[in-house]
Write a protein that holds these residues in place. Structure first.
Motif: not given
Ligand SMILES: *Cc1c(COP(=O)(O)O)cnc(C)c1O
Length: 397
Positions: A89, A91, A118, A187, A211, A221-222, A343
């Motif tokens: 995921s 995370m 995060c 990120d 994801t 998820l990924g 999103l």
């Molecule tokens: C969704 C998201 C995450 C976490 O991703 P998951 O796949 O839900 O674990 C981390 N950072 C940002 C900016 C995100 O939009």
């Protein structure tokens, strides 16, 4: 001899369809899905060589799997990164990227406006392990400079930020991070791997939630971590993920490979729709403020365009006059756009950050992040933009 150019020279759309493809002797057109946990060896000697690393042979799918490798190689090619590790995921990616390199006594500096989980890792988990953390306003270079006048191990940021779509100057923060002895982790979810290349701007490590746009069709998820830093990837991240287990499932990697084939088509259409919608919202009397990096009214438009390939991204945030009540009324009146906190999807999704994704923050923390009760975040999909603006128009009215 191949007559074609090397994959690294391909355009993004070609990399996304053909990058990393490894065919079996059957010659399948579609990437093969290797649903297997373990791998057979020809001999005990081969098993031994596979474990010592003398021979390149898959040993166990927590370590690696051919379908996962195809996903990693395709994303690495798009990113222009030498190394990529696919994880379960977004995370898992963010957590592993930080946790594999910090120890008690180290210091981490991060932007305040982060994806909630995060923020939680940095604000609440790392301090339990003896790591000192400091948050700064990501758009304030003076604040970064002050925070990074003290040595640090890692710097973490997200740009554009969620949900207010502030832009952080990656190159400037990378320079300050390096002077402080820190690695910069970006990120890159909101910008997508298509629009923004943090490694080329000086970042050391990039993380994704696959994801979001990489699947883009609401299925799985990924996550992934990418870097050109061989020491970080091989000596820090690899033993960390292999021994702690947040590995990407081959089935999910296969879905993500199929998602990547259409990533450019989807993201460019989403960006076009998002810009049209942002302009439409700016002209509506019910809306007091529109936040979108592609609008002339965005205070950091020039930086956004320079950093994000001239596009504003796929998310538009706006404030509805009348606070929470008016925001809820608008959201509830939508007929096409779904209420959901995800999103990057082909379906347009709307959420009210103050009561959902950012609900757990204290009111003063939300205020500091610019998240008012009137704020709505819209992840723009690939539907016909005329239907989306009509839906918004009737809901606002
Ligand atoms: C969704 C998201 C995450 C976490 O991703 P998951 O796949 O839900 O674990 C981390 N950072 C940002 C900016 C995100 O939009």
């Amino acid at each position: 001899m191949s007559k074609t150019s090397s994959p690294a020279d391909w355009q993004a759309a070609t990399k996304l369809v053909r990058g990393g493809l490894e065919r079996t002797p059957y010659g399948e057109i579609c990437e093969a899905l290797f649903l297997t946990q373990a791998y057979a060896y020809d001999s005990a000697e081969q098993a031994e060589r596979s474990f010592t690393g003398e021979e390149d042979h898959y040993v166990y799918s927590r370590y690696g799997n051919p379908t996962v490798t195809m996903f990693e190689n395709r994303l690495a090619l798009l990113e222009g990164a030498e190394h990529c590790i696919g994880l379960a995921s977004g995370m898992a990616a963010a957590f592993c990227a930080l946790a594999c390199q910090v120890k008690a006594g180290d210091r981490v500096v991060a932007a305040t406006a982060l994806f909630g989980a995060c923020y939680h890792i940095i604000a609440n988990i790392l301090p339990n392990w003896g790591v000192t953390v400091e948050f700064v306003d990501g758009t304030d270079l003076g604040a970064w400079e002050r925070a990074l006048s003290t040595p640090a191990k890692a710097v973490f940021l997200e740009t554009p930020s969620n949900p207010t779509l502030d832009i952080i100057d990656i190159r400037a923060v990378a320079d300050l991070a390096h002077k402080a002895g820190a690695k910069l982790v970006v990120d890159n979810v909101f910008a997508t791997p298509l629009l923004q290349k943090p490694l080329a701007l000086g970042a050391d490590i990039v993380t994704y939630s696959a994801t979001k746009h990489i699947d883009g069709q609401g299925r799985t998820l990924g996550g992934a971590v990418l870097s050109n830093d061989a020491h970080f990837m091989e000596k820090q991240l690899t033993p960390f993920y292999r021994n702690t287990g947040p590995s990407l499932s081959p089935f999910n990697a296969w879905i993500l490979l199929k998602g990547m084939e259409t990533l450019e088509l989807r993201v460019l259409r989403q960006c076009d729709n998002a810009l049209d919608i942002a302009r439409f919202l700016e002209g509506r009397g019910e809306v007091s403020r529109v936040m979108y990096p592609g609008l002339d009214s965005h205070p950091q438009k020039d930086l956004a365009m320079a950093q994000m390939s001239g596009r504003g991204g796929t998310v538009v945030s706006f404030e509805v006059k009348g606070g929470r009540e008016a925001a809820f009324k608008t959201i509830n009146a939508l007929g096409i756009i779904d209420i959901a906190n995800n999103l990057g999807d082909v379906k347009s999704l709307i959420t009210h950050p103050a009561t959902t994704t950012h609900q757990r923050l204290k009111p003063e923390e939300r205020a500091a992040m610019g998240i008012s009760d009137s704020l709505v975040r819209l992840s723009v999909g690939i539907e016909d933009v005329r239907d989306l603006t009509a839906d918004l128009a009737q809901a606002l009215a």
